[in-house]
Design a protein around this motif. Structure first.
Motif, PDB file in Angstrom:
ATOM      1  N   ARG A 153       3.655   1.160  -6.984  1.00  0.00           N
ATOM      2  CA  ARG A 153       3.450   2.079  -5.872  1.00  0.00           C
ATOM      3  C   ARG A 153       2.689   1.381  -4.747  1.00  0.00           C
ATOM      4  O   ARG A 153       1.701   0.691  -5.001  1.00  0.00           O
ATOM      5  CB  ARG A 153       2.692   3.315  -6.336  1.00  0.00           C
ATOM      6  N   ARG A 155       0.167   1.035  -1.653  1.00  0.00           N
ATOM      7  CA  ARG A 155      -1.147   1.637  -1.381  1.00  0.00           C
ATOM      8  C   ARG A 155      -1.260   2.005   0.103  1.00  0.00           C
ATOM      9  O   ARG A 155      -0.586   1.409   0.950  1.00  0.00           O
ATOM     10  CB  ARG A 155      -2.255   0.643  -1.736  1.00  0.00           C
ATOM     11  N   ASP A 157      -3.416   1.246   2.252  1.00  0.00           N
ATOM     12  CA  ASP A 157      -3.800   0.128   3.116  1.00  0.00           C
ATOM     13  C   ASP A 157      -2.639  -0.841   3.361  1.00  0.00           C
ATOM     14  O   ASP A 157      -2.772  -1.767   4.168  1.00  0.00           O
ATOM     15  CB  ASP A 157      -4.994  -0.627   2.512  1.00  0.00           C
ATOM     16  N   GLU A 158      -1.504  -0.616   2.693  1.00  0.00           N
ATOM     17  CA  GLU A 158      -0.323  -1.470   2.876  1.00  0.00           C
ATOM     18  C   GLU A 158       0.722  -0.811   3.775  1.00  0.00           C
ATOM     19  O   GLU A 158       1.853  -1.286   3.857  1.00  0.00           O
ATOM     20  CB  GLU A 158       0.289  -1.789   1.513  1.00  0.00           C
ATOM     21  N   GLU A 196       1.155   8.059   0.392  1.00  0.00           N
ATOM     22  CA  GLU A 196      -0.009   8.812  -0.073  1.00  0.00           C
ATOM     23  C   GLU A 196       0.316   9.688  -1.275  1.00  0.00           C
ATOM     24  O   GLU A 196      -0.564   9.970  -2.099  1.00  0.00           O
ATOM     25  CB  GLU A 196      -0.557   9.664   1.071  1.00  0.00           C
ATOM     26  N   GLY A 198       2.368   8.752  -3.620  1.00  0.00           N
ATOM     27  CA  GLY A 198       2.742   7.880  -4.725  1.00  0.00           C
ATOM     28  C   GLY A 198       4.233   7.752  -4.940  1.00  0.00           C
ATOM     29  O   GLY A 198       4.670   7.390  -6.034  1.00  0.00           O
TER      30      GLY A 198
END
Length: 290
Positions: A153, A155, A157-158, A196, A198
């Motif tokens: 999954r 994240r 920040d990615e 967010e 997932g």
């Protein structure tokens, strides 16, 4: 105005039967109807299970010209006929052309979407692209192909790196830039929401996305995989098969059926999905509009 839809009365006369907008009082019945076709109706079932039938939030409308078990059509960013005979489709087309078009596509089971488009084409046509045969695939057991352990999954920040790959996929698959119109704000929000929740998956190498896909719709019974993409210089190495197997495995492990639909002419993708264990259960059609 399209030719109106008529229905026989007992006295032998005919009367016009328009499509009506359903409300939250119809929700339980509608969900039972969609549950009878859980894979093909996944996109709409997932939306209704989350938002219900209250259109004030702008999540689309659901139409019927009688009982939901007999006729049903979703109208929003996509126009999605779910069930109905030709008279019902005519009623849906009649309602759709009464207001400015908001749908960017007509999509659904081939036997419903194509006749509906025929009725709309005079007012909404020509199509930018017609994808008339898209096998709808399903997998209800662990995949046959070995999942990729490096696919995970994404994240929050990615987001920027994932978004870059998602835009490349969208342009390649749909033929338009998702940033057109609003500078990409809407598409960015969509991808951010998937990350967010997932439901966005990727394989990163040296900080760059080489494989990505999302579970675009997640109903109680089905997870529909979309946006499968492999970076061009890494294609032909099995990343798409193994990466999709990872996501399908996660969907099945959650107690759902994994699903996706693919263009019939995409033989490479169809072979890959076959190796995973996906089997065709129906045929979709998509009409892309300008």
């Amino acid at each position: 105005m399209l030719e109106p839809t008529w229905s026989k009365q007992k006295q032998g006369r005919t009367r016009y039967v328009p499509a009506r907008q359903l409300a939250n009082r119809d929700l339980a019945q509608v969900l039972r109807v969609l549950d009878a076709d859980p894979v093909a109706s996944c996109m709409i079932a997932a939306r209704l299970q989350e938002f219900g039938l209250d259109n004030r939030a702008g999540h689309g409308e659901l139409w019927s010209r009688g009982a939901p078990s007999e006729s049903l059509c979703f109208s929003g960013a996509n126009l999605v006929p779910l069930r109905g005979d030709r008279d019902a489709l005519r009623a849906f087309a009649d309602r759709a052309v009464r207001w400015p078009r908001v749908a960017s596509s007509v999509v659904g089971r081939q036997e419903l979407a194509l006749p509906l488009w025929e009725m709309l084409t005079v007012r909404w046509g020509p199509a930018r692209e017609l994808r008339s045969a898209q096998p709808l695939l399903a997998l209800g057991q662990p995949p046959l192909a070995t999942p990729d352990p490096l696919v995970r999954r994404a994240r929050p920040d990615e987001l920027e790196r994932y978004l870059e790959a998602a835009i490349a996929m969208f342009i390649e698959e749909v033929g338009v830039d998702p940033r057109a119109g609003d500078g990409g704000r809407g598409y960015r929000r969509r991808i951010q929401s998937l990350i967010e929740s997932g439901r966005a998956w990727a394989r990163f190498e040296d900080g760059e996305v080489v494989f990505k896909a999302e579970v675009g719709s997640l109903s109680r019974r089905t997870g529909q995989i979309q946006g499968v993409w492999v970076r061009p210089d890494r294609r032909g190495q099995g990343l798409g098969t193994a990466g999709t197997a990872t996501i399908a495995n996660a969907v099945v492990a959650s107690g759902r059926t994994a699903s996706l639909y693919v263009n019939d002419y995409n033989t490479v993708a169809r072979r890959a999905y076959g190796r995973i264990g996906f089997r065709q259960i129906a045929t979709f059609a998509t009409v892309l509009l300008d």
